[in-house]
Design an enzyme around this catalytic site. Structure first.
Site, PDB file in Angstrom:
ATOM      1  N   LYS A   1       0.814  -1.221   0.000  1.00 53.26           N
ATOM      2  CA  LYS A   1       0.000   0.000   0.000  1.00 53.26           C
ATOM      3  C   LYS A   1       0.845   1.268   0.000  1.00 53.26           C
ATOM      4  CE  LYS A   1      -1.373  -1.431   4.619  1.00 53.26           C
ATOM      5  NZ  LYS A   1      -2.497  -1.944   5.362  1.00 53.26           N
TER       6      LYS A   1
ATOM      7  N   GLU B   1      -0.275   7.856   9.750  1.00 55.15           N
ATOM      8  CA  GLU B   1      -1.126   8.627   8.844  1.00 55.15           C
ATOM      9  C   GLU B   1      -2.031   9.545   9.621  1.00 55.15           C
ATOM     10  OE1 GLU B   1      -3.467   5.941   6.547  1.00 55.15           O
ATOM     11  OE2 GLU B   1      -1.918   5.683   5.033  1.00 55.15           O
TER      12      GLU B   1
ATOM     13  N   ARG C   1      -6.821  -8.535  -5.758  1.00 57.72           N
ATOM     14  CA  ARG C   1      -7.455  -9.860  -5.670  1.00 57.72           C
ATOM     15  C   ARG C   1      -8.960  -9.669  -5.781  1.00 57.72           C
ATOM     16  NH1 ARG C   1      -9.701 -10.083  -0.391  1.00 57.72           N
ATOM     17  NH2 ARG C   1      -8.841  -8.466   0.940  1.00 57.72           N
TER      18      ARG C   1
END
Lengths: 452, 216
Positions: free
Chosen positions: A102, A196, A297
């Site tokens: 990510k 974050e 996926r």
């Protein structure tokens, strides 16, 4: 189970694997019933086991399912590049390597001008560096006039909402950072931590992308996955992501859906995406989207997108079937213009857990599981309906997925409530206490789905 | 405390157990032992660096893996019909008859005479970080436990929560769990010996060492 069914629709032979803990799982009986074989392996985490069974059975392709190796580019590469190569049903390993991480995705998105959440764009292993990032995020939020600044500390290797904690001030940061780092090391064998800005009061949206191996890319619309547990695990998914024709938003919701779809397609094109995947977004109350990550996926919730999709005007879309077909090398066979959307889909994740007690998993024996039947409902479950089932403690206690379709939001909601009211789910734990599930939570949350 | 002599006599009356050897993973099995009655040996050497008797090999992706004997005894039965075939993980391959060693008899007796703290639920268990550090450095008997002390972390379905010790104060005598294995509810996690009974426990150990004859 849906993969087995998709193989049958395509006329493909299949074998599946299971572990001792999953001996009573419905996927085994379905596999046997539909003429496939099931092999017991020591662990779903052992790649050698999967290869051994694949070789013994003479399999020519590997579908990794929804978890475990599904986003492991090393496993995907091994499937394709071994002495007896097989086809990997999923994006090519290079794509998984690029997007599966990510942080890498965040860097790529930033390079394409796609908005991402403020914070670190690589795992942090150094405590001083982590503190510096946290400090800058607190200062940034102060500059933005945010009263109660919040920073999230996440296990970089984590997923599914595990290993995330929130910090409100810098003094508290170090303790949380160390706790998450140690947790991450224990659970995921990696000490990397992400830091974050926490965006409060957001909606979690997804874009379902599908692509073939020949350069065609399309999307199957958006989903709203905002209804989650306190541990940030999805509980209800709705397609499409917003319903601007039925609900009033304080921002241009239709434009947001278009923007996130176009941004997702842009990244997919940039990396040469060649199978199905999900782009995960958060949208702020002001209508500002930020890309969170890409799941390279098929996701559990693909069925709710399929429920509202029409291919050349026809219902009954099966995204897993399309995934397998395109994964085997078939051209897409349709274009974006052939995909249309109709109505609202709601997917409920029925889970043995106690929502009142921080969604603690419940463990015990299910004695009765009788879902109602309706033409607007499709159920997916590994729980047998004809005998008791003991929930294995090795896995999350996900019991069933119920996908409800309605021509509009009101109809979908009322059908959702009807389904939950008619669902029979009973069991007891070791001490004889009655089973706990999230049905009441799902019912309560149904009233305000898609409302920001 | 229970009568140690009686327990010892009970074990002497049935001094062995049957040990099933299961395929640790999927693969093609080839047996390496002659058959019923064959003597097999556990790992030996000062550091148990010499592996036990080779029982079978299990080949997966052209890599044969030896399955060696972990406990001394003799072969009781072999599922010879599986020789050369692909077996699933967990398939029973053979059964050994194992005679208890002094150490095992000691442990069995201690499990009956010491306080056992059971797992409240099926989960994986770890020691709390402080305790873990001490156990790793100085061994479990360096830990004094008290009622209400935060001793464990329960890990189930990727969720962790603390678990306090509940029982008599004493020394942590033995540990029966490993962090990577699930423990069933009710199974002992640790045994605890009150400090004033440590001498008595040492006597038990000494008695087993002198009384128990290990069979070849």
């Amino acid at each position: 189970m849906r993969i087995i069914q998709a193989c049958c629709k395509l006329g493909l032979d299949f074998v599946c694997v299971y572990t001792a803990e999953d001996e009573a799982s419905g996927h085994l009986s379905l596999a046997r019933e539909l003429g496939g074989q099931a092999f017991r392996i020591s662990s779903y985490h052992d790649a050698n086991e999967i290869m051994a069974v694949a070789d013994h059975a003479g399999a020519t392709a590997v579908h990794p399912g929804y978890g475990y190796f599904a986003e492991d580019y090393r496993f995907a590469r091994r499937v394709c590049e071994r002495t007896r190569p097989m086809i990997w049903i999923g994006p090519s390993w290079r794509v998984i390597r690029t997007l599966g991480d990510k942080i890498n995705t965040k860097r790529l998105a930033r390079s394409l001008g796609v908005p991402t959440v403020p914070g670190s764009d690589r795992p942090v292993y150094d405590e001083l560096e982590a503190e510096e990032i946290a400090d800058s995020l607190f200062r940034f939020q102060a500059e933005q006039g945010i009263d109660l600044a919040r920073v999230l500390v996440k296990a970089s290797a984590g997923g599914g909402g595990m290993g995330i904690e929130e910090v409100h001030n810098l003094d508290h940061f170090k303790t949380v950072y160390r706790r998450i780092r140690n947790y991450s090391k224990r659970q995921f064998h990696d000490e990397g931590v992400l830091i974050e800005q926490r965006i409060l009061d957001f909606n979690h949206l997804e874009v379902q992308i599908a692509a073939d191996r020949h350069g065609s890319i399309a999307h199957f619309g958006t989903r709203n996955c905002t209804i989650q547990s306190t541990g940030r695990q999805k509980r209800v998914e709705i397609a499409p992501g917003f319903a601007p024709d039925q609900i009033k938003y304080s921002f241009d919701a239709a434009k947001v859906l278009d923007d996130i779809t176009n941004h997702s397609l842009a990244i997919a094109k940039e990396v040469g995406y060649d199978n199905v995947g999900t782009w995960e977004w958060i949208v702020t109350p002001a209508g500002q989207p930020f890309l969170m990550e890409v799941n390279t996926r098929i996701q559990v919730e693909n069925g709710v997108s399929a429920a509202i999709s029409r291919l050349k005007g026809q219902p009954g879309v099966d995204i897993i079937k399309e995934q397998i077909r395109m994964g085997l090398g078939d051209p897409m066979g349709f274009t974006q213009q052939d995909i249309t959307f109709e109505g609202i889909g709601i997917e409920y994740r029925i889970i043995a857990e106690d929502p009142a007690n921080r969604f603690t998993p419940w463990v015990g024996r299910i004695d009765r599981f009788n879902p109602p039947q309706a033409p607007w409902l499709s159920m997916h479950s590994q729980i047998p309906q004809d005998k008791p089932y003991v929930i294995p403690t090795e896995f999350d206690p996900n019991l069933a997925l119920a996908i409800i379709w309605g021509k509009d939001l009101a109809e979908a909601k009322s059908r959702g409530v009807e389904f939950l009211d008619r669902l029979v789910l009973q069991g007891q734990d070791q001490e004889g206490n009655p089973m706990k599930s999230n049905i009441a939570f799902l019912r309560e949350k149904t009233s305000d789905i898609l409302v920001f | 405390m229970q009568d140690v002599k009686a327990i010892l006599e009970e074990i002497k009356a049935s001094p062995y157990e049957e040990v099933a050897i299961l395929a640790p993973h999927a693969g093609k099995v080839q047996f390496k032992v002659a058959g019923e009655g064959t003597k097999v040996y556990a790992p030996s050497g000062t550091w148990r660096e010499k592996p036990g008797t080779l029982l079978a090999s299990l080949e997966r992706e052209r890599n044969p893996r030896p399955i060696t004997c972990t406990r001394k005894g003799e072969v009781q039965s072999v599922n010879t019909q599986l020789d050369g075939t692909f077996v699933e993980a967990g398939t029973p391959l053979m059964v050994l008859r194992h005679f208890f060693t002094k150490e095992e008899v000691t442990q069995a007796i201690l499990k009956k005479v010491l306080f056992l703290f059971p797992a409240p639920e099926r989960a994986k268990y770890l020691f709390a970080p402080e305790v873990d550090k001490k156990v790793k450095v100085s061994g479990c008997q360096s830990i004094k436990v008290k009622d209400g002390m935060d001793l464990f972390i329960v890990s189930r379905m990727k969720r962790e929560k603390p678990l306090a010790y509940n029982g008599p104060d004493g020394i942590l005598y033995a540990v029966y769990f490993s962090y990577d294995q699930n423990v069933d509810a009710g199974q002992p996690l640790v045994s605890v010996c009150p400090e004033n009974q440590m001498d008595m426990i040492r006597d038990v150990v000494n008695r087993v060492q002198s009384d128990w004859e290990e069979r070849e």
